[in-house]
Design a protein around this motif. Sequence first.
Motif, PDB file in Angstrom:
ATOM      1  N   THR A 174      21.418  35.774 -13.928  1.00  0.00           N
ATOM      2  CA  THR A 174      22.675  35.670 -13.180  1.00  0.00           C
ATOM      3  C   THR A 174      23.546  36.868 -13.552  1.00  0.00           C
ATOM      4  O   THR A 174      23.846  37.079 -14.735  1.00  0.00           O
ATOM      5  CB  THR A 174      23.413  34.364 -13.527  1.00  0.00           C
ATOM      6  OG1 THR A 174      22.560  33.265 -13.201  1.00  0.00           O
ATOM      7  CG2 THR A 174      24.711  34.245 -12.753  1.00  0.00           C
TER       8      THR A 174
ATOM      9  N   LYS B  89      31.878  28.208 -16.986  1.00  0.00           N
ATOM     10  CA  LYS B  89      30.892  27.703 -16.021  1.00  0.00           C
ATOM     11  C   LYS B  89      29.475  28.008 -16.519  1.00  0.00           C
ATOM     12  O   LYS B  89      28.587  27.149 -16.481  1.00  0.00           O
ATOM     13  CB  LYS B  89      31.126  28.339 -14.654  1.00  0.00           C
ATOM     14  CG  LYS B  89      30.165  27.881 -13.564  1.00  0.00           C
ATOM     15  CD  LYS B  89      30.536  28.487 -12.218  1.00  0.00           C
ATOM     16  CE  LYS B  89      29.661  27.992 -11.108  1.00  0.00           C
ATOM     17  NZ  LYS B  89      28.318  28.583 -11.101  1.00  0.00           N
ATOM     18  N   ALA B  90      29.259  29.229 -17.005  1.00  0.00           N
ATOM     19  CA  ALA B  90      27.931  29.616 -17.521  1.00  0.00           C
ATOM     20  C   ALA B  90      27.551  28.764 -18.729  1.00  0.00           C
ATOM     21  O   ALA B  90      26.394  28.343 -18.871  1.00  0.00           O
ATOM     22  CB  ALA B  90      27.927  31.104 -17.884  1.00  0.00           C
TER      23      ALA B  90
ATOM     24  N   LYS C 152      28.545  25.714 -19.395  1.00  0.00           N
ATOM     25  CA  LYS C 152      28.232  24.352 -18.927  1.00  0.00           C
ATOM     26  C   LYS C 152      26.831  24.284 -18.333  1.00  0.00           C
ATOM     27  O   LYS C 152      26.164  23.259 -18.401  1.00  0.00           O
ATOM     28  CB  LYS C 152      29.267  23.894 -17.890  1.00  0.00           C
ATOM     29  CG  LYS C 152      30.578  23.458 -18.496  1.00  0.00           C
ATOM     30  CD  LYS C 152      31.546  22.982 -17.432  1.00  0.00           C
ATOM     31  CE  LYS C 152      32.891  22.697 -18.061  1.00  0.00           C
ATOM     32  NZ  LYS C 152      33.948  22.535 -17.069  1.00  0.00           N
ATOM     33  N   GLU C 153      26.405  25.408 -17.744  1.00  0.00           N
ATOM     34  CA  GLU C 153      25.070  25.468 -17.140  1.00  0.00           C
ATOM     35  C   GLU C 153      23.996  25.816 -18.170  1.00  0.00           C
ATOM     36  O   GLU C 153      22.822  25.941 -17.833  1.00  0.00           O
ATOM     37  CB  GLU C 153      25.059  26.501 -16.002  1.00  0.00           C
ATOM     38  CG  GLU C 153      25.931  26.091 -14.821  1.00  0.00           C
ATOM     39  CD  GLU C 153      26.082  27.206 -13.794  1.00  0.00           C
ATOM     40  OE1 GLU C 153      25.590  28.334 -14.029  1.00  0.00           O
ATOM     41  OE2 GLU C 153      26.707  26.937 -12.750  1.00  0.00           O
TER      42      GLU C 153
ATOM     43  N   GLN D  67      23.665  28.614 -19.849  1.00  0.00           N
ATOM     44  CA  GLN D  67      23.229  30.007 -19.805  1.00  0.00           C
ATOM     45  C   GLN D  67      23.675  30.745 -21.060  1.00  0.00           C
ATOM     46  O   GLN D  67      24.742  30.485 -21.600  1.00  0.00           O
ATOM     47  CB  GLN D  67      23.831  30.706 -18.581  1.00  0.00           C
ATOM     48  CG  GLN D  67      23.356  30.146 -17.248  1.00  0.00           C
ATOM     49  CD  GLN D  67      23.859  30.993 -16.095  1.00  0.00           C
ATOM     50  OE1 GLN D  67      23.642  32.198 -16.059  1.00  0.00           O
ATOM     51  NE2 GLN D  67      24.541  30.347 -15.154  1.00  0.00           N
TER      52      GLN D  67
END
Length: 192
Positions: free
Chosen positions: A32, A55-56, A58-59, A61
């Motif tokens: 990403t 956000k990353a 939480k995902e 990453q």
Amino acid sequence: MLLYIHGFNSSPLSDKAVMTAQFMAQYYPDVTFCQPQLPSDIQAAISLLESIVEKAKKEGQKLHYIGSSLGGYLASYLAEHHGGQAVLINPAVDPDVLFDALIGEQYNPYTNETYQIKPEHKTQLMAYNTPVILHPDRFLVLLQTGDEVLDYTLAVKKYHCCQLLIQPGGNHSFIGYDKQLTSICDFLQLDH
């Protein structure tokens, strides 16, 4: 995730940003890659960057950053406070000092935006300083001694405990940046 953070009065359309995007698309298409246009307001820029990082996280990453100039200053803050590895290109060390000369109207040639630098922007910027690098293993710092905008010795002093690449000559844009992208990605340990 690789987050590219451009410098002051710059954009994702700058030469380094475009080179990075093309390199990532060719060699790391599964990573990403995020390259936002930062708002001219410091607080809004930090909020945007932190929302991308959160956000990353939480995902699930891994976090990686490339920051150029003022973007290097912001990448230092993110790497120290949110984790992840950062490559800094001719990073600003004390941009709040530079802002004294910039107060007033500014123009970003990439976005065609005219905006105001106010004294409170300097104060906002100081809130994100990382005066001592607590996690030197997270940083690779690329400097050119011919930087006509920033005194590279300030970055040498601040990041002395980190991995440094100091090239004689060059300029603020970092001549030959494209030749560094392979070693940058190797340092970041990006997954192919």
